[in-house]
Design a protein around this motif. Structure first.
Motif, PDB file in Angstrom:
ATOM      1  N   ARG A 193     116.322  84.213 -20.965  1.00  0.00           N
ATOM      2  CA  ARG A 193     115.274  83.298 -20.500  1.00  0.00           C
ATOM      3  C   ARG A 193     115.874  82.038 -19.873  1.00  0.00           C
ATOM      4  NH1 ARG A 193     112.381  84.709 -25.785  1.00  0.00           N
ATOM      5  NH2 ARG A 193     110.836  86.263 -25.138  1.00  0.00           N
ATOM      6  N   LYS A 197     114.951  81.031 -16.129  1.00  0.00           N
ATOM      7  CA  LYS A 197     114.360  79.731 -15.792  1.00  0.00           C
ATOM      8  C   LYS A 197     115.044  79.131 -14.569  1.00  0.00           C
ATOM      9  CE  LYS A 197     113.333  75.157 -17.705  1.00  0.00           C
ATOM     10  NZ  LYS A 197     113.426  74.270 -18.905  1.00  0.00           N
ATOM     11  N   LEU A 200     113.943  81.254 -11.452  1.00  0.00           N
ATOM     12  CA  LEU A 200     112.562  80.997 -11.047  1.00  0.00           C
ATOM     13  C   LEU A 200     112.394  79.597 -10.457  1.00  0.00           C
ATOM     14  CD1 LEU A 200     110.496  82.682 -13.908  1.00  0.00           C
ATOM     15  CD2 LEU A 200     111.129  83.598 -11.666  1.00  0.00           C
ATOM     16  N   ALA A 220     109.113  83.864  -4.606  1.00  0.00           N
ATOM     17  CA  ALA A 220     109.037  83.142  -5.877  1.00  0.00           C
ATOM     18  C   ALA A 220     107.901  83.682  -6.733  1.00  0.00           C
ATOM     19  CB  ALA A 220     108.875  81.648  -5.622  1.00  0.00           C
ATOM     20  N   ALA A 221     106.746  83.907  -6.120  1.00  0.00           N
ATOM     21  CA  ALA A 221     105.596  84.446  -6.857  1.00  0.00           C
ATOM     22  C   ALA A 221     105.879  85.862  -7.331  1.00  0.00           C
ATOM     23  CB  ALA A 221     104.350  84.416  -5.976  1.00  0.00           C
ATOM     24  N   ASP A 224     108.217  85.687 -10.353  1.00  0.00           N
ATOM     25  CA  ASP A 224     107.475  85.205 -11.518  1.00  0.00           C
ATOM     26  C   ASP A 224     106.692  86.348 -12.157  1.00  0.00           C
ATOM     27  OD1 ASP A 224     106.471  82.708 -13.043  1.00  0.00           O
ATOM     28  OD2 ASP A 224     104.635  83.750 -12.483  1.00  0.00           O
ATOM     29  N   GLN A 225     106.103  87.200 -11.336  1.00  0.00           N
ATOM     30  CA  GLN A 225     105.333  88.334 -11.852  1.00  0.00           C
ATOM     31  C   GLN A 225     106.260  89.413 -12.403  1.00  0.00           C
ATOM     32  OE1 GLN A 225     102.040  88.658 -12.262  1.00  0.00           O
ATOM     33  NE2 GLN A 225     102.404  90.654 -13.213  1.00  0.00           N
ATOM     34  N   ARG A 228     107.464  88.405 -15.844  1.00  0.00           N
ATOM     35  CA  ARG A 228     106.479  87.829 -16.751  1.00  0.00           C
ATOM     36  C   ARG A 228     106.644  88.375 -18.166  1.00  0.00           C
ATOM     37  NH1 ARG A 228     102.230  84.824 -15.775  1.00  0.00           N
ATOM     38  NH2 ARG A 228     102.446  85.164 -13.534  1.00  0.00           N
ATOM     39  N   LYS A 231     109.120  86.347 -20.184  1.00  0.00           N
ATOM     40  CA  LYS A 231     108.734  84.980 -20.536  1.00  0.00           C
ATOM     41  C   LYS A 231     107.814  84.925 -21.736  1.00  0.00           C
ATOM     42  CE  LYS A 231     107.179  83.950 -16.449  1.00  0.00           C
ATOM     43  NZ  LYS A 231     106.593  83.096 -15.393  1.00  0.00           N
TER      44      LYS A 231
END
Length: 235
Positions: A193, A197, A200, A220-221, A224-225, A228, A231
């Protein structure tokens, strides 16, 4: 035969031959070439070096750095080291022990080398029992480079029982995904993680993966998905 093509400003891609791994699984291969501001070339995850590819590479500039971003992408390092003895060979953590036949200039860390630190940043994704992968971000093109942590194969790429395994492993999703085996192999999620971080936080536009089609918009999106699941902290 491999053909180098422009992907973004100062970054080129080439697809290599299909290689066969354990249990007969076939993998596509892809490399990236980044031309640094000093004119030198940064070769990421090198594929088989054909005469045509070498001519294209040499037309771009001198090869200065050859990058093995994890310990699984070492099949073609020896031929590149022979072809470009003046270049520095950089190993992901764990690779130097696997390949004592090669002379590495450095083991990659979270700190970029001086030659590319203003143009490329990186993050070591540790905590995984399969491999430790070094993810790179090319600032000028806003491109993030993943090796095995994101994969995508088209429907029909695998046949028979391998197709079933690949589907269950999330290797044939509509967009590049983290294979299920890699998700389960993250034993130290805190370390993973921390690396995620950092990744991301990069203003990613495009994502290039070694096994699968690039993501060319809203990178970036997408990342993030794609991560997920990592996270989400267990209670």
């Amino acid at each position: 035969m491999s053909t180098l093509y422009s992907f973004a400003p100062e970054i080129w891609l080439a697809s290599g031959p299909v290689i066969t791994a354990a249990l007969g699984f076939r993998y596509s291969t892809r490399m990236a070439v980044i031309r640094l501001q000093n004119g030198g070339l940064f070769i990421w995850s090198p594929i088989a070096l054909s005469d045509k590819l070498r001519d294209q590479i040499d037309a771009l500039g001198p090869v200065r750095h050859i990058i093995a971003p994890n310990h699984r992408h070492d099949s073609f390092l020896a031929e590149w080291a022979t072809a470009y003895p003046q270049a520095q060979l950089h190993a992901a953590p764990g690779l130097a022990e696997k390949r004592p036949d090669l002379s590495f200039s450095s083991t990659l860390s979270n700190t970029p080398q001086a030659d590319w630190q203003t143009e490329i940043t990186q993050s070591v994704v540790g905590g995984n029992s399969i491999t430790t992968e070094v993810v790179f971000f090319h600032k000028a093109s806003r491109t993030t480079l993943f090796t095995d942590l994101l994969q995508q194969f088209p429907k029909g790429w695998f046949r028979g029982w391998r197709a079933l395994v690949a589907r269950l492993d999330l290797m044939t999703e509509p967009t590049p995904s983290v294979p299920r085996k890699f998700r389960l192999a993250f034993r130290d999620k805190t370390t993973a993680r921390k690396a995620l971080k950092k990744i991301l936080g990069w203003p990613t536009k495009a994502v290039v993966v070694a096994h699968g089609d690039p993501v060319t918009t809203d990178g970036a999106a997408y990342l993030d998905q794609a991560f997920r699941w990592l996270k989400i902290r267990s209670r």
